[in-house]
Design a protein around this motif. Structure first.
Motif, short mmCIF file in Angstrom:
data_model
loop_
_atom_site.label_atom_id
_atom_site.label_comp_id
_atom_site.label_asym_id
_atom_site.label_seq_id
_atom_site.Cartn_x
_atom_site.Cartn_y
_atom_site.Cartn_z
N THR A 101 33.92 51.95 44.23
CA THR A 101 33.31 50.37 44.25
C THR A 101 33.19 50.92 43.13
O THR A 101 33.14 49.56 42.22
CB THR A 101 31.64 50.83 44.61
OG1 THR A 101 31.27 50.69 46.12
CG2 THR A 101 30.50 49.65 43.72
N THR A 102 33.10 51.86 42.08
CA THR A 102 33.64 52.33 40.67
C THR A 102 34.51 51.56 40.06
O THR A 102 34.62 50.98 39.27
CB THR A 102 33.25 53.24 40.00
OG1 THR A 102 32.18 54.25 40.80
CG2 THR A 102 32.74 53.63 39.05
N THR A 103 35.42 52.01 40.43
CA THR A 103 37.14 51.48 40.45
C THR A 103 36.59 50.59 40.32
O THR A 103 37.72 49.54 39.49
CB THR A 103 38.14 52.19 41.26
OG1 THR A 103 37.82 53.20 41.44
CG2 THR A 103 39.53 52.00 40.96
N ALA A 104 35.93 49.86 41.33
CA ALA A 104 36.20 48.07 41.28
C ALA A 104 35.76 47.25 40.18
O ALA A 104 36.18 46.36 39.76
CB ALA A 104 35.53 47.51 42.94
N LEU A 105 34.30 48.14 39.90
CA LEU A 105 33.93 47.54 39.32
C LEU A 105 34.40 47.46 37.87
O LEU A 105 34.22 46.98 37.06
CB LEU A 105 32.40 48.31 38.74
CG LEU A 105 31.81 48.44 40.12
CD1 LEU A 105 30.25 48.64 40.24
CD2 LEU A 105 30.63 46.78 40.35
N LEU A 106 35.28 48.34 37.13
CA LEU A 106 35.83 48.43 36.52
C LEU A 106 36.50 48.04 36.42
O LEU A 106 37.15 47.21 35.02
CB LEU A 106 36.86 50.09 36.11
CG LEU A 106 37.13 50.18 35.49
CD1 LEU A 106 36.54 49.72 33.59
CD2 LEU A 106 38.06 51.78 34.31
N ALA A 107 37.60 47.35 37.64
CA ALA A 107 38.93 46.34 36.99
C ALA A 107 38.42 45.23 37.22
O ALA A 107 38.62 44.50 36.41
CB ALA A 107 39.60 47.14 38.70
N GLY A 108 37.30 44.95 37.49
CA GLY A 108 36.06 43.48 37.51
C GLY A 108 36.15 43.04 36.31
O GLY A 108 35.81 41.86 35.32
N TRP A 109 34.86 44.48 35.76
CA TRP A 109 35.05 43.93 33.78
C TRP A 109 36.10 43.59 33.35
O TRP A 109 35.85 43.03 32.04
CB TRP A 109 33.96 45.63 33.94
CG TRP A 109 33.95 45.67 32.48
CD1 TRP A 109 32.75 44.52 31.75
CD2 TRP A 109 34.57 46.08 30.80
NE1 TRP A 109 32.91 44.70 30.66
CE2 TRP A 109 33.96 46.05 30.21
CE3 TRP A 109 35.78 47.12 31.10
CZ2 TRP A 109 34.51 45.74 29.03
CZ3 TRP A 109 36.18 47.24 29.88
CH2 TRP A 109 35.40 46.67 28.78
N LEU A 110 37.34 44.53 33.31
CA LEU A 110 38.39 44.68 32.31
C LEU A 110 38.95 43.13 32.60
O LEU A 110 39.51 42.25 31.79
CB LEU A 110 39.58 45.71 33.02
CG LEU A 110 39.24 46.81 32.54
CD1 LEU A 110 40.30 48.11 33.23
CD2 LEU A 110 39.02 46.93 31.39
N LEU A 111 38.79 42.64 34.40
CA LEU A 111 39.32 41.40 34.04
C LEU A 111 38.58 39.98 33.11
O LEU A 111 38.90 39.40 32.74
CB LEU A 111 39.35 40.40 35.87
CG LEU A 111 40.72 41.72 37.04
CD1 LEU A 111 40.22 41.30 38.11
CD2 LEU A 111 41.97 40.60 35.72
N TRP A 112 36.98 40.39 33.82
CA TRP A 112 36.16 39.43 33.43
C TRP A 112 36.49 39.54 31.67
O TRP A 112 36.81 38.52 30.65
CB TRP A 112 35.30 40.09 33.77
CG TRP A 112 33.32 38.98 33.27
CD1 TRP A 112 32.77 37.91 33.14
CD2 TRP A 112 32.80 39.39 32.07
NE1 TRP A 112 32.29 37.67 32.51
CE2 TRP A 112 31.73 38.64 31.75
CE3 TRP A 112 32.76 40.60 31.42
CZ2 TRP A 112 30.45 38.52 30.57
CZ3 TRP A 112 31.95 41.15 29.90
CH2 TRP A 112 31.06 40.45 29.76
N ILE A 113 36.20 40.34 30.95
CA ILE A 113 36.38 40.41 29.34
C ILE A 113 37.27 40.04 29.45
O ILE A 113 37.44 39.88 28.11
CB ILE A 113 36.14 42.20 28.82
CG1 ILE A 113 35.54 42.17 27.40
CG2 ILE A 113 37.67 42.92 29.37
CD1 ILE A 113 34.34 41.93 27.46
N SER A 114 38.53 40.56 29.67
CA SER A 114 40.18 40.03 29.38
C SER A 114 40.02 38.25 29.57
O SER A 114 40.66 37.84 28.87
CB SER A 114 41.58 40.37 30.51
OG SER A 114 41.03 40.17 31.76
N ARG A 115 38.32 37.74 29.83
CA ARG A 115 38.96 36.70 29.87
C ARG A 115 38.13 35.68 28.88
O ARG A 115 38.56 34.48 28.06
CB ARG A 115 38.12 35.73 31.42
CG ARG A 115 39.78 35.62 32.90
CD ARG A 115 38.77 35.48 33.81
NE ARG A 115 39.12 35.58 35.19
CZ ARG A 115 39.86 34.57 35.60
NH1 ARG A 115 40.46 34.35 34.73
NH2 ARG A 115 40.88 34.95 36.15
#
Length: 325
Positions: free
Chosen positions: A248-262
């Motif tokens: 879950t933590t890994t997925a949240l970090l990946a999601g945050w990176l995708l979100w912030i990259s937008r």
């Protein structure tokens, strides 16, 4: 020399090879060779060929085609599956190399129908993507921003790197302890590798976003978020709860990176900061335990930890310093 490396990248390539060896194996200080200078020197060369060489080849493929980090990470995932499931086959081993606690860790999250431990699946695959390939590459590319989007290897360089990788992989496969997978497990793993490669190609063909004038993500912010995530993942117990929290933590970090990259421009320094955070957490954690095999005295053990951390800190400092070329 231009047929071997391009654009004066030789020092950068050699440093990356060492950093891949450190991130993948030596930083954790889990083996009986910990603190033995001669054996560690050999392992630097061996693991540089096993991890650094394929990372260079994959990077060249991605950069020559103008693909971005998603494709690079997917190909690194393919390399990680290849390593853990097809080369050393540690994913399927009941008692790999006699490491202390291996059987207990495996049995705690064993999926009998697949013959694998869920914790090991996460630990090996995600671990290889981050520590063996991704984090070292993220840090290394930031050392010389002008070369970050260019191939580093010439034709001969790619041949040499591929040959080094295949030779070290063959040595591992020749060891009877590295042949623990069943035909079904090996075939399934090969299919997973193929699917990851197909996904990398498909993502790459979507094209890369052009540069823009958005406010850049600060390296400090990226480091702090990634450090927190890496710390949570690192202390997760080797249980089903631990697997769930780590995933879950890994997925949240990946999601945050995708979100912030937008919303922000995520540059080389920010990407390097994410990779560096994971390496720093791994290095710090290594001070808290002794090797899982052999009998290593405290002096050599902690000296090893300090040297490996210095390598990571120096690599990170070079990556995060402000520069224009």
């Amino acid at each position: 020399m231009s047929t071997t490396v391009r654009g004066g990248a030789l020092a950068q390539i050699l440093a990356l090879l060492v950093l891949c060896a450190v991130g993948a194996e030596l930083l954790t200080a889990y083996a009986a060779t910990t603190g033995n200078p001669a054996r560690v020197a050999f392992e630097v060369v061996f693991f540089a060929a096993l991890y650094g060489a394929p990372a260079l080849v994959v990077r060249d493929v991605v950069r020559r085609r103008g693909w971005g980090w998603p494709s690079l990470l997917l190909l690194f995932a393919a390399l990680g599956v290849t390593q853990a499931a097809l080369i050393d086959q540690s994913l399927f081993s009941v008692d790999y190399q006699g490491y202390e606690g291996w059987e207990q860790t495996r049995s705690a999250t064993l999926v009998p129908a697949l013959g694998v431990s869920a914790f090991n699946v996460f630990n090996f695959f995600v671990g290889h993507v981050i520590f063996s390939f991704g984090a070292p590459m993220a840090v290394a590319e930031a050392w010389a921003p002008a070369r970050a989007d260019r191939p580093w290897l010439g034709r001969l360089g790619r041949v040499v790197a591929l040959a080094a990788y295949l030779a070290t992989a063959a040595l591992i496969v020749s060891d009877a302890q590295s042949r623990s997978g069943s035909p079904t497990q090996l075939a399934t793993s090969a299919v997973v590798v193929a699917l990851l490669v197909i996904a990398a190609v498909g993502w790459g063909r979507r094209g890369r976003p052009q540069s823009d004038d958005r406010r850049p993500l600060r390296a400090r912010s990226a480091f702090l978020v990634a450090f927190l995530a890496a710390a949570v993942i690192a202390v997760c117990p080797e249980t089903w709860v631990g697997v769930s929290v780590a995933s879950t933590t890994t997925a949240l970090l990946a999601g945050w990176l995708l979100w912030i990259s937008r919303r922000r421009s995520v540059g080389l320094r920010a990407i390097a900061a994410v990779g560096l955070a994971f390496l720093v957490v791994r290095g710090l954690l290594a001070f808290t335990y002794f090797p899982l095999a052999g009998d290593v005295a405290a002096g050599p053990k902690y000296a090893h930890n300090v040297v490996m951390m210095l390598v990571v800190v120096l690599a990170g400092a070079l990556a995060l310093r402000r520069r224009t070329t």
